[in-house]
Scaffold this active site. Structure first.
Site, mmCIF file in Angstrom:
data_model
loop_
_atom_site.group_PDB
_atom_site.id
_atom_site.type_symbol
_atom_site.label_atom_id
_atom_site.label_comp_id
_atom_site.label_asym_id
_atom_site.label_seq_id
_atom_site.Cartn_x
_atom_site.Cartn_y
_atom_site.Cartn_z
ATOM 1 N N SER A 97 0.721 -1.119 -0.012
ATOM 2 C CA SER A 97 -0.060 0.059 0.090
ATOM 3 C C SER A 97 0.960 1.238 0.055
ATOM 4 O O SER A 97 1.920 1.287 -0.826
ATOM 5 C CB SER A 97 -1.113 -0.039 1.243
ATOM 6 O OG SER A 97 -2.142 0.903 1.058
ATOM 7 N N ASP A 221 -10.213 -4.414 -5.264
ATOM 8 C CA ASP A 221 -9.547 -3.940 -4.269
ATOM 9 C C ASP A 221 -9.987 -2.438 -4.609
ATOM 10 O O ASP A 221 -9.554 -1.747 -5.581
ATOM 11 C CB ASP A 221 -8.087 -3.762 -4.422
ATOM 12 C CG ASP A 221 -7.380 -3.029 -3.359
ATOM 13 O OD1 ASP A 221 -7.999 -2.382 -2.603
ATOM 14 O OD2 ASP A 221 -6.186 -3.042 -3.289
ATOM 15 N N HIS A 249 -7.752 -5.618 -0.106
ATOM 16 C CA HIS A 249 -6.548 -4.775 -0.137
ATOM 17 C C HIS A 249 -5.238 -5.557 0.574
ATOM 18 O O HIS A 249 -4.189 -4.883 0.655
ATOM 19 C CB HIS A 249 -6.646 -3.348 0.354
ATOM 20 C CG HIS A 249 -5.563 -2.418 0.280
ATOM 21 N ND1 HIS A 249 -5.341 -1.974 -1.057
ATOM 22 C CD2 HIS A 249 -5.149 -1.584 1.156
ATOM 23 C CE1 HIS A 249 -4.306 -1.081 -0.831
ATOM 24 N NE2 HIS A 249 -4.142 -0.945 0.591
#
Lengths: 268, 206
Positions: A97, A221, A249
């Protein structure tokens, strides 16, 4: 007084240790290094595995500096400092991320810092940019709403809890016993990290990454949609895009075997 | 003696009309079961809620929060408690709710499946109160910062009596105090100055 970087970043070095290729795991917005617990062990027999927490998690919130961490650069500087301190040469960087972009910025600050980068559910910009046709998945209004919603959740962080955590920085096991400790952050720190994460734009930084990158794109996602994965493959100088069957995610928690297999194939 | 009929409520009724919303979802957040209370709040029939993802039931903040906190915590500790989210409703503005969730492994004919049970409590008034408290704290902290400014050392020019402000430029004492306090100035003349001014002007007249 500034603590040594390995203490500040709550570093855990597992695996075969110095001599093997280093593999640095960097967690994303939300939770701490525990996020890697299902993936990191798979590389402990072959790599010098390094896990750490960004400053601002419950392990190191007392080291937080709102000025330094007002952009991803502060986090990237810590990463460079960590690599130097532990003398990690030719490391594989694995970032989830927002940490994927922290790795990108670190590589820009110090070209050649990593031999390869594994970017798990990355996004160089979360907000759509109609001028360039870029689809990040969020409107400006979405992000403002998101920041308010994140501020409403403190996961049991209170002054009393903060005392337990911050009063014992050398005994993280005390904090670890508490519920939600993996994902609990001082709300004011979480708010700034969320703002830095979701309002950032690192598209210009991508071209500086000359090391080969693996982009692991999840299915369904909402945080980093498939358009973003394709953008990264197109804008990172050397990138391979792997579409995972994993939904959501956090594929390193929901489908660790698929993530491990994709990483092994990339590193082979 | 309690009438046994009072304790013989059907389990179905206990579920459907519980005072909280109640739903079950798969690990990819697909809703497979939901009670009437939740459907009434959402404003959609059961058939429409079943099959949608948890993400579709909450606002954008809740969706991201699900991905960044709830799903990881469910995997790592099997439960989450007292999370503030906003339930999206068809006919009304979003409803502030608190959710609790536990993960359970259920055996099916095709093997073990991880199910997440979620209860949803209406937290409208609590949220309003929390926001009011946060706002009050923010104002108190701002007021305290102002008081601290006035208690600290103030750089004053020894000659012209102007004061150096936060941005580093020198301004009139009156302006500075007006900006940093609720005080206002009225202009008068003190006895000493009056005497001095009066005596100078009268001596000049003579």
């Amino acid at each position: 007084m500034v603590r040594p970087v390995d203490r500040r970043l709550n570093v855990h070095r597992t695996g075969v240790g110095p001599g093997a290729v280093p593999m640095i795991f960097s967690h994303g917005f939300g939770c701490d290094q525990n996020m890697w617990r299902l993936v990191a062990p798979a590389f402990e027999m072959t790599h010098d595995v390094v896990l750490y927490d960004h400053v601002g998690t419950s392990s190191n919130v007392s080291d937080y500096d709102p000025v330094k961490y007002s952009s991803l650069r502060g986090y990237a500087e810590d990463l460079v400092e960590l690599v130097d301190h532990l003398a990690l040469r030719g490391a594989v960087f694995v970032g989830h991320s927002v940490a994927a972009m922290i790795g990108v910025v670190a590589e820009q600050l110090r070209p050649g810092l990593f031999s390869r980068l594994v970017l798990v559910a990355p996004s160089p910009r979360y907000i759509d940019d109609p001028d360039t046709g870029y689809v990040g998945g969020f409107s400006q209004t979405d992000v403002e709403e998101l920041l308010v919603a994140l501020a409403d959740n403190h996961l049991g962080w209170s002054a009393q809890m903060a005392g337990v955590i911050m009063g014992n920085p050398d005994r993280p096991e005390l904090a670890a016993e508490l519920e939600n400790s993996f994902c609990r952050t001082d709300p004011s720190v979480a708010e700034q990290f969320a703002r830095v994460t979701f309002t950032g734009d690192n598209r210009e930084d991508l071209q500086a990454v000359l090391a080969p990158c693996l982009v692991l794109q999840c299915s369904a996602d909402i945080v980093a949609p498939e358009s973003v994965g394709r953008y990264l493959r197109g804008h990172l100088p050397v990138a391979e895009l792997v579409q995972l069957a994993a939904t959501g995610h956090c594929p390193h928690l929901s489908s660790p075997d698929e993530v491990i297999a994709a990483m092994r194939s990339f590193l082979a | 003696m309690l009438d046994p009929a009072l304790l013989a409520e059907s389990l179905e009724d206990l579920y459907e009309h519980a005072p909280c919303g109640y739903l079950s979802m798969l690990s990819d957040a697909t809703v497979i079961k939901v009670n009437r209370t939740a459907c009434d709040w959402i404003g959609r029939p059961v058939e429409s809620v079943v099959g949608s993802r948890f993400h579709d039931l909450v606002t954008v903040g809740g969706r991201v929060y699900y991905e960044t906190h709830i799903a990881p915590l469910l995997t790592m500790q099997g439960s989450v408690r007292q999370l503030s989210l906003d339930l999206v409703r068809v006919h009304e503005p979003p409803m502030p709710v608190l959710i609790d969730a536990v993960r359970r492994v259920v055996s099916t004919t095709s093997g073990k499946v991880e199910l997440t049970r979620v209860t949803i409590a209406n937290a409208t008034q609590r949220r309003t109160y929390e926001r009011e408290l946060l706002e009050a704290r923010r104002r108190a902290e701002a007021a305290l910062a102002q008081v601290r400014t006035l208690r600290g050392l103030l750089p004053l020019c020894a000659w012209c009596r102007r004061i150096r402000n936060d941005s580093g430029s020198w301004e009139q004492l009156e302006l500075y105090i007006r900006e940093h306090t609720d005080a206002e100035f009225t202009h008068g003349i003190c006895a000493d100055c009056q005497r001095e001014q009066f005596s100078t002007s009268s001596s000049a007249d003579i």
